[in-house]
Write an enzyme that holds these catalytic residues in place. Structure first.
Site, short mmCIF file in Angstrom:
data_model
loop_
_atom_site.label_atom_id
_atom_site.label_comp_id
_atom_site.label_asym_id
_atom_site.label_seq_id
_atom_site.Cartn_x
_atom_site.Cartn_y
_atom_site.Cartn_z
N ASP A 1 -12.67 -20.38 -22.23
CA ASP A 1 -11.86 -21.46 -22.84
C ASP A 1 -12.56 -22.67 -23.44
O ASP A 1 -12.28 -23.90 -23.26
CB ASP A 1 -10.80 -21.95 -21.56
CG ASP A 1 -9.74 -22.87 -22.00
OD1 ASP A 1 -9.41 -22.72 -23.26
OD2 ASP A 1 -8.94 -23.41 -21.12
N GLN B 1 -17.42 -36.89 -26.41
CA GLN B 1 -16.21 -36.95 -26.91
C GLN B 1 -15.38 -38.08 -26.37
O GLN B 1 -15.61 -38.88 -25.40
CB GLN B 1 -15.35 -35.62 -26.55
CG GLN B 1 -15.46 -35.44 -25.02
CD GLN B 1 -15.11 -34.14 -24.85
OE1 GLN B 1 -14.80 -33.51 -25.81
NE2 GLN B 1 -15.22 -33.60 -23.65
N ASP C 1 -18.79 -26.72 -17.57
CA ASP C 1 -18.16 -27.70 -18.63
C ASP C 1 -19.30 -28.63 -18.96
O ASP C 1 -19.86 -29.12 -18.04
CB ASP C 1 -16.93 -28.10 -18.18
CG ASP C 1 -16.38 -28.82 -19.37
OD1 ASP C 1 -15.20 -28.43 -19.74
OD2 ASP C 1 -16.82 -29.91 -19.77
N ASP D 1 -10.40 -29.42 -17.44
CA ASP D 1 -9.38 -30.05 -16.91
C ASP D 1 -8.88 -29.24 -15.53
O ASP D 1 -7.88 -29.77 -14.88
CB ASP D 1 -8.26 -29.86 -17.88
CG ASP D 1 -7.97 -28.68 -18.48
OD1 ASP D 1 -8.12 -27.48 -17.78
OD2 ASP D 1 -7.61 -28.51 -19.74
#
Lengths: 506, 547
Positions: free
Chosen positions: A369, A243, A317, A297
């Site tokens: 999340d 990304q 992640d 994050d």
């Protein structure tokens, strides 16, 4: 001219063909990649850019028959022009994109047409320059094979080295410089055939100076333009394999964008992350081991670490760019309070689905999340199969919380997740909260036995308290439960529902 | 300077002959790979007739010839029925027949059959197998049992490339012109009616196994015309429907719909009635290795009774008892197996070459079987290729304007978010010419020529396929599947083999005229059950040496 001198000239020209072919392909790739980056839908962008480019090359080749004299002068002139035009295409297009209402598509295809046209002129001219001393069959074979070799070189280098190291703007400028250097070399080779060698040389040097200047300023330029695009100061921007990561700041508001989508605003992220973490952690009698999936994050981890009883946090992640950024950037570590460097935290960069399948660790609390289920790949993380695997990772008395898009804007999607969790035998406690920069946002707690909300939150919080939790669990009629099928790997109804609900808004 | 000097001058770069751009490039290099297929060389030995005499002999109760699905199902069922004096003989090194699989650095992948529709409760033995393998949980005879979700084909299942775009589904609304929606909807409704239809004998018109379907001529007469003729006669005026039906016939029968019996074509759409508690109706089970998990599931309990690399070269009845001579292709030795019963679970076209005292009607009948040749290619990709716009990559990816059937994604069932390296399995039935000519041509082809054709076909949809294809293995099937051509199913001597009398029983999907897992499996089970009922007559001491 002697035979060997002519031979040398030919090698030189073939080397220029190689460079020129590299440049030609590079401009094409830069334009395609840049428009994909800015507009999305890479297949369409690449096909239309390449198609237009090849078409323009055709026109150029056809037009070459009208160049009847001064071949060498024309060739040098064209090289200089391509260098400038091709080199500055990327920064120009970036700038156009940042101007509201500017005709980006027109500019894009005009640039592509112009560069393509000029590149199309090159090869026929070179062939004619070489024509006098070679048989046609050798000529075609030599020129075209070198042409394709040049293309190959760039097509390999572009994705592997140039785009990641230099970026689109610098890559374009770099090839502009190469083109201008070919012009210089051609000037030297044809010094006795040029009409105005001195003036032409000055032109070539001028072009090189401009392009080098562009290279030096390119970083500032990209920042300046992206700043216009995001309307805020860019403090970080990078392209990971997964990304585009952009962090902006406007006064004291820090924002994270992934592929242009807002992930959080520092002004109200506390609402989101407190709501994600505190209801579940405060309700667990003794949370020792916590799993966080997604959330690179470190903001959810920051909230988790406020619980002194927590001994281990495992964060999985996908994107190392994200976790590295939030572990090292001073402004961002201030925001997550250095959570990712805490000795209780283990950061794993990997595919959450695969990681859960490959490991057997059990956790007291799992915080899920993930990005919203906007495609089939991410949609897999919201299926019965995934939740069954997740359940296996919950220790006795363990529980999970899942971020679940907006129950107001995507009501059916929200309740599909709730129904999916229930279909694999889990109990659910859905709730929602207002996060101003996002809107009304939803979460679901999933447990093996009925979840009991905490009586108090024994920590200082800005938003979540025992009484706000009670309010969060009320669903007014416009967000109220709807019956849906569970989301399974074989139907992925959630992706379709989500597309239907969010499609018209985005 | 001559050409050689130029090439030297261009240096190492010239070695990179893989360069392609703008269409007139030098011939590109192909990714490495192998050319494989069933052992046709040893198969062809049968025709030459010069085979050594047996050097050993021994006796078994039941000799099963062939370890494809029919033979394995027979062995598996015998074992479940408590019969143990059987042995399975297989020519290839691996069991599974059409359900065999291969493997590359990225994943396992099918070489042939690659999915199984969820079976209706009427197919009890198949439900029992799935329950035994743990793929079906709860009551195996339930109307809607629960399946392991790792086996239910994940979404998105199908997409069609047409008009420069990918569309979700095989009859996609985004592609079908409005004028064709009515005939297509009518066709699908008609198929729903056929699902319910029964004959005067009370039997379902179209069901599994084929032999249990109604014998009422009102239904079997559909066999007298081609699927294409039937479609036209019924006034389904839709080029897209025609293309879809042709695709379906080539996919399941390896034959154009202008040649396939309408009965078979309708069976494709109207015979599947399986339901799942956790999947859509008519859903199907698939794995990266295609149907090999089913073959292995059948083979596992009987694995020590299977001998591989054994070619049946001679079968005869001697003093009222049959024997089969097997050539051990690794050693060249021939062994004679005396048996009380032989279960022939190999393709029927081989029988006339092997069976010395084959009854005359059987010889006539066996000549009516034709088989379609196929090519299957497996492409190992280092990453996802660039894709044309539209629907995301699905499990089955069909290209509208192509002589191939497109490809399935072998890694589709692996639950990962990251879409990294993958394997595409490309299929093509060879239907341009008659099967025999196509077969001859196929056996003369090199891997390179097939690989070039595969890449050119896939380049239409994945322009950079050559850049990410790191391996391309080609598999040739000379006799991939029996062809249910017009008149073959209900109006030929095919059914001679269904009689199952005497000491040679038959268990192969050829018997049904359709190469489908269910048919092969049920023939194997039926042969085993029939042996069970005859068990008293064959309760012999089991395996023992006599020579």
């Amino acid at each position: 001219m002697t035979r060997s001198a002519r031979g040398g000239q030919r090698v030189a020209l073939l080397v220029s063909v190689f460079v020129v072919a590299s440049c030609g392909l590079a401009y094409e790739l830069v334009a395609g990649a840049l428009s994909s980056y800015l507009l999305g839908d890479s297949v369409t962008q690449f096909s239309t850019v390449i198609g237009t480019y090849l078409f323009a090359m055709g026109i150029g080749s056809w037009a070459s028959k009208h160049v009847e004299s001064h071949l060498a002068d024309r060739f040098v002139g064209i090289e200089i022009a391509i260098g400038i035009l091709g080199g500055f295409t990327a920064p120009f297009l970036f700038w156009v994109f940042s101007q509201p209402g500017a005709p980006f598509h027109i500019c894009l295809y005009t640039c592509v047409m112009l560069v393509g046209f000029l590149v199309g002129l090159e090869i026929p001219l070179v062939m004619r320059l070489l024509e006098t001393e070679t048989s046609f069959k050798d000529l075609v074979s030599q020129v075209l094979s070198v042409d394709y070799l040049g293309s190959l070189a760039v097509s390999v280098l572009f994705p592997l080295v140039l785009a990641p190291r230099l970026g689109f703007v610098r890559t374009g400028l770099f090839f502009g410089i190469l083109n201008a250097c070919v012009a210089l070399w051609a000037i030297w080779i044809f010094r006795d055939r040029l009409a105005t060698p001195k003036f032409t040389t000055a032109q070539a040097f001028g072009a090189i100076a401009l392009l080098v200047g562009g290279m030096v300023l390119a970083g500032d330029w990209t920042n300046f333009v992206e700043g216009k695009f995001y309307d805020e100061e860019i403090i970080h921007s990078s392209q990971s394999p997964y990304q585009r990561v952009v962090v902006t700041r406007w006064r004291n508001d820090v924002r994270l964008y992934l592929n242009g989508n807002l992930q959080f605003s520092s002004r109200d992220e506390y609402r989101y992350h407190e709501a994600l973490v505190h209801p579940i952690l405060s309700s667990h009698p003794r949370p020792l081991r916590v799993l966080v999936l997604g959330g690179g994050d470190g903001l959810a981890v920051r909230e988790v670490l406020k619980y002194p009883g927590v001994r281990e946090v495992t964060l999985v992640d996908l994107d190392p760019t994200m976790t590295d950024l939030f572990r090292h950037h001073p402004l961002l570590t201030r925001l997550n309070q250095g959570s990712l460097s805490d000795k209780r935290v283990t950061v794993i960069n990997g595919d959450a689905f695969q990681w859960l399948e490959d490991h057997t660790d059990a956790f007291d609390v799992a915080i899920v999340d993930f990005p919203d289920p906007s495609n089939y790949a991410v949609g897999k993380l919201y299926t019965t199969t995934f939740y069954k695997i997740l359940e296996r990772h919950l220790a006795p008395g363990g529980m999970a919380v899942i971020q679940t898009t907006s129950p107001l804007l995507a009501r059916r999607s929200f309740w599909t997740v709730v129904n999916t969790l229930e279909s694999v035998g889990l109990r659910t406690a859905p709730y929602h909260v207002l996060v101003p920069s996002f809107g009304e946002w939803g979460f679901v707690i999933a447990t093996r036995t009925v979840w009991k909300a905490p009586d108090t939150i024994a920590l200082p919080t800005r938003f979540v308290t025992a009484s706000t939790i009670a309010t969060m669990r009320q669903f007014p009629p416009d967000m109220d439960r709807v019956a849906t099928e569970p989301n399974r790997l074989d139907n992925q109804i959630l992706v379709r529902t989500y597309e239907k609900e969010w499609g018209p808004i985005q | 300077m001559n050409r050689r000097q130029f090439l030297t001058g261009a240096g190492a770069a010239a070695v990179l002959a893989g360069c392609r751009w703008k269409g007139v490039a030098p011939k590109p290099e192909l990714p490495p790979g192998t050319l494989g297929g069933p052992d046709h060389q040893h198969g062809h030995l049968l025709r030459s007739g010069s085979l050594p005499e047996p050097s050993r002999e021994r006796r078994v109760g039941i000799a099963i010839v062939g370890a494809g699905i029919g033979g394995l199902a027979c062995a598996w069922r015998l074992q479940r029925n408590g019969v143990s004096n059987f042995e399975v003989f297989e020519l290839e090194k691996e069991v599974g027949g059409n359900s065999r699989a291969g493997e590359n650095r990225v994943s396992k992948h099918p070489l042939g059959a690659h999915y199984l529709p969820v079976p209706p409760p009427s197919l009890r033995p198949l439900r029992e197998l799935l329950a035994e393998l743990g793929v079906l949980t709860g009551d195996p005879y339930a109307e809607r049992p629960t399946y392991d979700e790792a086996y239910l084909c994940a979404a998105p299942q199908e997409r069609l490339f047409a008009g420069g775009k990918w569309h979700e589904g095989l009859l996609p609304e985004s592609w079908i012109p409005p004028s064709e929606r009515e005939p297509i909807a009518r066709f699908l409704r008609r198929m729903e009616c056929f699902k319910q239809a029964r004959g005067v004998d009370g039997k379902l018109a179209f069901t599994f196994p084929v032999r249990d379907s109604s014998q009422d001529p009102i239904w079997t007469d559909f066999d007298k015309m081609s699927f294409k003729e039937w479609m036209e006669r019924e006034g389904f005026q839709s080029p897209e429907l025609a293309a879809h039906l042709n695709y379906a016939c080539r996919d399941d029968f390896g034959t154009d719909f202008g040649l396939v019996s309408a009965w078979a074509g309708i069976h494709y759409f109207a015979a599947r009635r399986g339901k799942a508690a956790n999947g859509d109706d008519d859903h199907y089970l698939t794995r990266p290795e295609g149907n090999l998990w089913l073959a292995n599931g059948l083979a596992h309990p009987v694995r020590d009774r299977i001998s591989t690399q054994r070619l049946a070269v001679r079968m005869e009845t001697q003093n009222g008892a049959p024997f089969v001579d097997f050539l051990h292709v690794a050693t060249g030795e021939v062994e004679r197996i005396h048996a009380d019963l032989v279960v022939w679970a190999s393709p029927l076209f081989l029988l006339p070459f092997v069976w010395r005292d084959m009854p005359a009607p059987a010889i006539t009948a066996s000549k009516q079987f034709t088989h379609a040749p196929w090519v299957v290619a497996n492409l190992e990709l280092s990453r996802r290729p660039l894709d044309r716009p539209g629907a995301e990559m699905a499990w089955d990816n069909v290209i509208r304007e192509s002589g191939s059937l497109g490809y399935v994604v072998a890694t589709h069932q692996i639950p990962r978010v990251l879409e990294g390296p993958t394997t595409l399995t490309w299929y093509q039935p060879l239907t341009l010419d008659d099967p025999a000519s196509e077969r001859t041509r196929l056996l003369g082809r090199t891997r390179e020529s097939v690989a070039e054709e595969v890449l050119a076909d896939l380049e239409q949809v994945h322009p950079d396929i050559r850049a990410c294809c790191t391996r391309l293995d080609v598999w040739r099937w000379g006799h991939a599947m029996v062809r249910p051509t017009v008149g073959f199913l209900w109006h030929s001597d095919r059914r001679w083999f269904e009689q199952q009398t005497g000491q040679v029983l038959f268990a192969h999907s050829d018997l049904s005229g359709m190469s489908l897992f269910e048919e092969a499996f049920l023939h194997g089970v039926r042969a085993a059950d029939q042996i069970g009922t005859q068990k008293s007559t064959i309760d012999s001491p089991g395996t023992q040496g006599v020579g």
